[in-house]
Write a protein that holds these residues in place. Structure first.
Motif, mmCIF file in Angstrom:
data_model
loop_
_atom_site.group_PDB
_atom_site.id
_atom_site.type_symbol
_atom_site.label_atom_id
_atom_site.label_comp_id
_atom_site.label_asym_id
_atom_site.label_seq_id
_atom_site.Cartn_x
_atom_site.Cartn_y
_atom_site.Cartn_z
ATOM 1 N N PHE A 81 73.545 20.545 32.457
ATOM 2 C CA PHE A 81 72.354 20.887 33.220
ATOM 3 C C PHE A 81 72.472 22.317 33.761
ATOM 4 N N PHE A 82 73.677 22.696 34.114
ATOM 5 C CA PHE A 82 73.979 24.075 34.485
ATOM 6 C C PHE A 82 75.401 24.383 34.036
ATOM 7 N N LEU A 83 75.672 25.656 33.763
ATOM 8 C CA LEU A 83 76.973 26.082 33.283
ATOM 9 C C LEU A 83 77.450 27.291 34.080
ATOM 10 N N ARG A 84 78.755 27.419 34.173
ATOM 11 C CA ARG A 84 79.367 28.530 34.900
ATOM 12 C C ARG A 84 79.183 29.830 34.119
ATOM 13 N N VAL A 85 78.787 30.882 34.810
ATOM 14 C CA VAL A 85 78.542 32.171 34.174
ATOM 15 C C VAL A 85 79.197 33.272 34.987
ATOM 16 N N GLU A 86 79.415 34.396 34.321
ATOM 17 C CA GLU A 86 79.891 35.608 34.968
ATOM 18 C C GLU A 86 78.722 36.578 35.092
ATOM 19 N N ARG A 87 78.618 37.216 36.245
ATOM 20 C CA ARG A 87 77.508 38.130 36.498
ATOM 21 C C ARG A 87 77.959 39.560 36.252
ATOM 22 N N GLY A 88 77.147 40.304 35.478
ATOM 23 C CA GLY A 88 77.481 41.679 35.143
ATOM 24 C C GLY A 88 76.570 42.677 35.811
ATOM 25 N N PRO A 98 67.188 42.167 37.271
ATOM 26 C CA PRO A 98 67.993 40.993 36.897
ATOM 27 C C PRO A 98 69.315 41.417 36.268
ATOM 28 N N LYS A 99 70.378 40.711 36.600
ATOM 29 C CA LYS A 99 71.700 41.068 36.116
ATOM 30 C C LYS A 99 72.058 40.279 34.866
ATOM 31 N N GLN A 100 72.929 40.890 34.085
ATOM 32 C CA GLN A 100 73.390 40.252 32.864
ATOM 33 C C GLN A 100 74.288 39.067 33.204
ATOM 34 N N LEU A 101 74.107 37.982 32.466
ATOM 35 C CA LEU A 101 74.923 36.782 32.654
ATOM 36 C C LEU A 101 75.623 36.440 31.344
ATOM 37 N N GLN A 102 76.818 35.888 31.469
ATOM 38 C CA GLN A 102 77.581 35.479 30.297
ATOM 39 C C GLN A 102 78.305 34.180 30.595
ATOM 40 N N ILE A 103 78.174 33.206 29.712
ATOM 41 C CA ILE A 103 78.806 31.908 29.903
ATOM 42 C C ILE A 103 80.311 32.048 29.741
ATOM 43 N N THR A 104 81.057 31.474 30.670
ATOM 44 C CA THR A 104 82.517 31.533 30.620
ATOM 45 C C THR A 104 83.067 30.349 29.820
ATOM 46 N N GLN A 105 84.259 30.541 29.257
ATOM 47 C CA GLN A 105 84.878 29.468 28.483
ATOM 48 C C GLN A 105 85.409 28.357 29.386
ATOM 49 N N MET A 106 85.953 28.726 30.530
ATOM 50 C CA MET A 106 86.499 27.739 31.461
ATOM 51 C C MET A 106 85.364 27.209 32.335
ATOM 52 N N GLN A 107 84.921 25.994 32.048
ATOM 53 C CA GLN A 107 83.825 25.376 32.793
ATOM 54 C C GLN A 107 84.398 24.472 33.874
ATOM 55 N N THR A 108 84.426 25.002 35.085
ATOM 56 C CA THR A 108 84.861 24.251 36.261
ATOM 57 C C THR A 108 83.913 24.596 37.388
ATOM 58 N N PHE A 109 84.124 23.984 38.531
ATOM 59 C CA PHE A 109 83.253 24.301 39.660
ATOM 60 C C PHE A 109 84.041 24.989 40.747
ATOM 61 N N ASP A 113 81.567 31.007 42.620
ATOM 62 C CA ASP A 113 81.069 31.453 41.317
ATOM 63 C C ASP A 113 79.591 31.151 41.159
ATOM 64 N N TYR A 114 79.022 31.637 40.028
ATOM 65 C CA TYR A 114 77.592 31.483 39.755
ATOM 66 C C TYR A 114 77.388 30.527 38.579
ATOM 67 N N TYR A 115 76.225 29.829 38.614
ATOM 68 C CA TYR A 115 75.918 28.819 37.597
ATOM 69 C C TYR A 115 74.468 28.971 37.163
ATOM 70 N N ALA A 116 74.279 29.024 35.841
ATOM 71 C CA ALA A 116 72.938 29.216 35.277
ATOM 72 C C ALA A 116 72.316 27.868 34.947
ATOM 73 N N TRP A 117 71.030 27.742 35.247
ATOM 74 C CA TRP A 117 70.305 26.510 34.972
ATOM 75 C C TRP A 117 69.892 26.447 33.501
ATOM 76 N N PHE A 118 70.088 25.293 32.876
ATOM 77 C CA PHE A 118 69.575 25.017 31.537
ATOM 78 C C PHE A 118 68.680 23.779 31.585
ATOM 79 N N TYR A 119 68.087 23.579 32.746
ATOM 80 C CA TYR A 119 67.219 22.413 32.980
ATOM 81 C C TYR A 119 66.062 22.866 33.850
ATOM 82 N N GLU A 120 64.867 22.580 33.420
ATOM 83 C CA GLU A 120 63.665 23.050 34.120
ATOM 84 C C GLU A 120 63.177 22.088 35.182
ATOM 85 N N GLY A 121 63.796 20.924 35.261
ATOM 86 C CA GLY A 121 63.341 19.954 36.249
ATOM 87 C C GLY A 121 62.220 19.081 35.716
#
Length: 270
Positions: A81-88, A98-109, A113-121
């Motif tokens: 539903f959301f994934l951990r990202v790095e902000r550039g 708006p800042k560049q975002l990149q999904i990180t390989q290590m998905q933890t909470f 840190d920042y998390y991008a939504w992949f769910y619109e509700g």
């Protein structure tokens, strides 16, 4: 996403809560793979799960402390539903872009840190709005085919709305004319319905009925003690010094303590 469809109902309820305005989370906008996405900070989600609004949510895991909130958010990540990202860096020239975002390989909470939504509700409001818009457009196009009584009702309704708008403009003109007259006759002038254009409710716009046009007084700056003393001393500058003497407490059952005695020593020049 396939992972989202496998999520249990209680997890889905938590996600819907976080995606709604009831959570009170600060939503930012970033760019991920050339597309704009919403993202949030982890500590904002933790705070939302500890809020009273989440406590009232039914069919959702109970959260009593920050550790439980973090564990719950960590259990949601596998459903994407959301994934951990790095902000550039910002995408534009200004810092507010708006800042560049990149999904990180290590998905933890991690709360920092920042998390991008992949769910619109929930999309039911969007569907209902779309259906209503289509129905209104069809009704407008088919207006000539309406029964005579419906067309007559719409005509009366439009006349009533235009009458209210005309009455509002007439009231604005009358209150302005009355104000100009009262400025000449009884200064500083009287406003009828002073809150007519204020950002208040409909009823509050007509309360009170009238009010004097008295300008708001600006708060006067308090004079410093130096200026007050200067006036009392006939313009002389009241320079003084403070002598601090440390006095050691005599032996007693109490812990050793120190006291300070401050004495005002007038300046020799005064």
């Amino acid at each position: 996403m396939e992972q989202q469809s496998k999520a249990p109902q209680d997890i889905r309820n938590v996600v819907n809560f976080l995606r709604s305005s009831s959570a009170g989370m600060k939503i930012r906008v970033g760019v991920l793979n050339g597309k704009r996405v919403d993202y949030f900070k982890g500590k904002g989600a933790v705070k939302a799960l500890l809020s009273p609004a989440y406590g009232k949510l039914k069919n959702a895991p109970k959260v009593t402390n920050e550790q439980e909130a973090q564990q719950l958010l960590l259990s949601i990540i596998p459903y994407a539903f959301f994934l951990r990202v790095e902000r550039g860096a910002p995408t534009g020239t200004s810092s507010g872009s708006p800042k560049q975002l990149q999904i990180t390989q290590m998905q933890t909470f991690v709360p920092s840190d920042y998390y991008a939504w992949f769910y619109e509700g929930s999309q039911w409001t969007t569907y209902v709005g779309g259906v209503a818009m289509v129905a209104i457009m069809l009704a407008g196009v088919m207006f000539p085919l309406w029964p005579p009584i419906m067309r007559l009702g719409v005509w009366y309704l439009s006349i009533g709305v235009l009458g209210l708008i005309g009455l509002f403009f007439a009231l604005a003109v009358v209150r302005l004319i009355f104000y100009i007259i009262t400025v000449i006759v009884a200064s500083p002038g009287i406003w009828i319905f002073p809150k007519l254009f204020a950002d208040v409710g409909f009823v509050e716009s007509f309360i009170p009925l009238w009010e004097w046009d008295v300008p708001k007084k600006k708060g006067k700056k308090k004079r410093s003690e130096k200026e007050k003393a200067k006036e009392t001393n006939g313009g002389a500058s009241p320079v003084s010094s403070a002598h601090i003497e440390e006095i050691q407490d005599s032996g007693s059952s109490r812990p050793a303590s120190r006291a300070a005695r401050v004495e005002e020593v007038p300046d020799e020049d005064s």
